[in-house]
Write an enzyme that holds these catalytic residues in place. Structure first.
Site: not given
Length: 276
Positions: A33, A142, A180
């Site tokens: 992020h 992404g 993740s």
């Protein structure tokens, strides 16, 4: 950084005459992020991030209730990354009537969509709502969710949405494991074993470089992934990108995509192979 949670607060926080880079997230932020924010920061005057765990993209037996949440941590990371406006709405704010939703006609029933019916309808519904609210110049996604990126690009073209979609590379651990939010569910041993996913994908891409046929590459990829202990293959697919259709002689980009189920975490990963 300004934190807003209502539509009125968001609209008052958005600039009138500056470029806006938008990073939509479900929170529990990580380096992936942050790389999206970094790209947005570099290309725009103002960076807006949203944090919203969208219920309509979760199936009835999926992990909505236990999806990791830590707003205090996320707020700190967003501030440090240079986010200007952090939008943190409630479900009631984002679905005031829940009268209409986006339906995806093509590309939503393969890969992740094959085992998660309705998932991408929920994704594109919330993306549509957020684009309407933020009206960004550019939006950053992404490529770990490569299917999602392709469908959002198609939605933007179909609905003439005036936003540039920026594809951003997958951020990985030193072992190759894709970053993740769901990695928190992995045990220490599973974290080590999960790094073999990217290794298998890399070998598959190299096999394509060497001229091997798609069916043989897929067979070898399945064999390697089958060797990962305490895991189960959800899918292994090679498809045309970004159409997500069958590979043909005209295909110039292929998506090699996999989903692997561990005890408490379903991980997805992919690589993109370009002809020539």
């Amino acid at each position: 950084m300004r934190i807003v949670s209502t539509v009125e607060e968001l609209r008052s926080a958005l600039p009138m005459d500056q470029t806006i880079g938008f990073v939509p997230t479900m929170g529990y932020l990580h380096e992936g992020h942050m790389s999206l924010v970094e790209n947005a920061r570099r290309e725009n005057d103002v960076v807006v991030m949203s944090i919203f765990v969208n219920p309509t993209q979760f199936g009835p037996n999926e992990d909505l209730d236990r999806y990791p949440r830590d707003f205090e941590r996320d707020e700190k990371l967003a501030r440090e990354a240079g986010v200007d406006v952090l939008f943190y709405p409630t479900t009631e704010t984002m679905y005031p009537l829940d009268m209409a939703r986006v339906t995806v006609r093509h590309g939503a029933d393969v890969l992740c969509g094959a085992s998660r019916p309705g998932h991408f309808d929920g994704v594109l519904t919330i993306v549509s709502k957020l684009f309407n609210l933020v009206q960004p110049t550019r939006a950053y996604f992404g490529l770990k969710d490569a299917q999602q990126v392709a469908l959002i690009e198609g939605y933007v073209r179909d609905y003439f949405v005036p936003v540039e979609i920026r594809r951003c590379p997958i951020i990985r651990e030193e072992t190759g494991l894709a970053k993740s939010s769901r990695n928190v569910y992995l045990s220490d041993i599973e974290t080590v074993e999960a790094s073999r996913i990217f290794s298998a994908l890399t070998m598959a891409r190299e096999a394509l470089d060497a001229g091997q046929q798609v069916d043989e590459v897929k067979r070898q990829l399945i064999e390697r992934l089958d060797e990962i202990p305490n895991s189960q293959i959800d899918y292994v697919e090679l498809v045309d990108y970004p159409t997500l259709g069958a590979v043909s002689s005209d295909s110039t980009e292929l998506l090699l995509a996999v989903a692997i189920q561990f005890e408490r975490a379903r991980l997805i990963d992919n690589v993109i192979w370009k002809k020539g």
